[in-house]
Enzyme design. Structure first.
Site, short mmCIF file in Angstrom:
data_model
loop_
_atom_site.label_atom_id
_atom_site.label_comp_id
_atom_site.label_asym_id
_atom_site.label_seq_id
_atom_site.Cartn_x
_atom_site.Cartn_y
_atom_site.Cartn_z
N LYS A 53 15.35 -22.63 -15.14
CA LYS A 53 15.67 -21.96 -16.40
C LYS A 53 15.38 -20.47 -16.30
O LYS A 53 16.16 -19.64 -16.76
CB LYS A 53 14.89 -22.62 -17.55
CG LYS A 53 15.43 -24.01 -17.89
CD LYS A 53 14.54 -24.85 -18.79
CE LYS A 53 15.11 -26.25 -18.92
NZ LYS A 53 14.24 -27.20 -19.61
N GLN A 97 8.81 -27.50 -23.02
CA GLN A 97 9.21 -28.39 -21.94
C GLN A 97 8.50 -29.73 -22.07
O GLN A 97 7.27 -29.79 -22.12
CB GLN A 97 8.88 -27.71 -20.59
CG GLN A 97 9.37 -28.45 -19.37
CD GLN A 97 10.89 -28.46 -19.24
OE1 GLN A 97 11.56 -27.45 -19.46
NE2 GLN A 97 11.45 -29.60 -18.90
N ASP A 120 16.30 -26.14 -28.22
CA ASP A 120 16.69 -27.48 -27.76
C ASP A 120 17.05 -28.40 -28.93
O ASP A 120 17.18 -29.62 -28.75
CB ASP A 120 15.59 -28.10 -26.89
CG ASP A 120 16.16 -29.10 -25.88
OD1 ASP A 120 17.41 -29.18 -25.75
OD2 ASP A 120 15.38 -29.79 -25.22
#
Ligand code: NAD
Length: 304
Positions: A53, A97, A120
């Site tokens: 990322k 994450q 997300d």
């Protein structure tokens, strides 16, 4: 020959668009888009993903505010970090994450991310928007699957879709996105009985079970489309039939070597859904940046 749904190539195409979008918006915005990826502890797979990322941010001109936090961090400390990022005018997207160490309450942390910076799409408000078919940031992996299907002109409307897996991260939002695109969707999970007979009914099968090689030729029907979300690193002495180019011995939830002569299209592992997930994270961040900086929203068509 089946159509191989090349996520790596599409990810590069979308990155180019995002890069150009950033370049052309910088003068008005006066700052680049900013993304904060929070990694807690030392889960090795998370380390690899966060690294991908960060590199992707570099490639297209997104400023990375990544933080690697100690395993023992307290919930309150992490919430404080998230709140500071919520306030930071240079940060457009925040991603926590997963998985987290077991002492941290995932739901409580996700709830503390500003829904407007939720890169997300896992904040309850954004999940609610997905359920209601309202606009909002969408979860990156299923969004990547939708983009891959669209780019390959796979018409979803009226298709019988089966999603294997019901996690909040992949399976559930995937099922909702397919339903919003007018597929008839069934969700299978670890307690589903007779999985092969269910998955054989699918015109479109999305597998996100996190079980290496769960799906083989008896699970798929002729001319179906199979999307493999799973990703696993096999032990070095594995003796299964993997492609020469797959030096890292990565495999998915599907035995591609068993189904490739039977299906109409499939996404490979590696090079299918994985690169698309990272690209959709960038796309969500650039979309948020345009919104925060009052720029025209020019990339909405890339998002589901
Ligand atoms: P998870 O473990 O949270 O969920 C797995 C789901 O699969 C559960 O709902 C479970 O009920 C179901 N399941 C497990 N065994 C099953 C079985 N035998 N039959 C039917 N259903 C079964 O995992 P997740 O976070 O949803 O991720 C799934 C997979 O996707 C993992 O391999 C993960 O590494 C991968 N993943 C890949 C990407 C990517 O970018 N390619 C992104 C996220 C997750």
């Amino acid at each position: 020959m089946p159509n191989i749904l090349d996520g790596k190539k599409l990810a590069q195409e979308i990155e180019l668009i995002l890069h150009q979008t950033i370049e052309s918006g910088l003068k008005v915005a006066k700052r680049p888009p900013g993304l904060a990826v929070l990694r807690v502890g030392n889960d090795p797979a998370s380390g690899v993903y966060v690294n991908y990322k960060e590199k992707a941010c570099d490639r297209i001109g997104v400023r990375s505010f990544a933080k690697h936090l100690k395993e023992e961090i307290l919930l309150e400390e992490l919430i404080e970090i998230i709140k500071n990022l919520n306030q930071d005018k240079n940060v457009d997207g925040i991603l926590l994450q997963l998985p987290l160490p077991s002492h941290l309450n995932e739901a409580s942390l996700l709830r503390n991310i500003d829904p407007d910076k939720d890169a997300d799409g896992l904040h309850p408000l954004n999940l609610g928007r997905l359920v209601k078919g309202e606009k909002g940031p969408r979860s990156c992996t299923p969004a990547g699957v939708m983009a891959l299907l669209k780019r390959n002109q796979i018409d979803i409307e009226g298709k019988r879709a089966v999603v294997v897996g019901r996690s909040i991260l992949v399976g559930k939002p995937m099922a909702l996105m397919l339903e919003a695109a007018n597929a008839t969707v069934t969700v299978a999970h670890s307690r589903t009985k007779d999985l092969p007979s269910l998955t054989r009914e699918a015109d479109l099968l999305v597998v996100a079970a996190g079980k290496p090689h769960l799906i083989g030729k008896n699970h798929v029907s002729e001319n179906s489309i199979v999307i493999d979300v799973g990703i696993h690193r096999l032990p070095p002495d594995t003796k299964i039939n993997l492609q020469e180019s797959n030096k890292n011995k990565l495999c998915g939830d599907v035995k591609i070597f068993e189904i490739e002569d039977k299906v109409a299209a499939y996404s490979p592992v590696p090079g299918g859904v994985g690169p698309m997930t990272v690209t959709m994270l960038l796309a969500n961040t650039v979309d948020r940046w345009q919104k925060h900086c009052g720029l025209p929203l020019t990339i909405s068509h890339l998002l589901p």
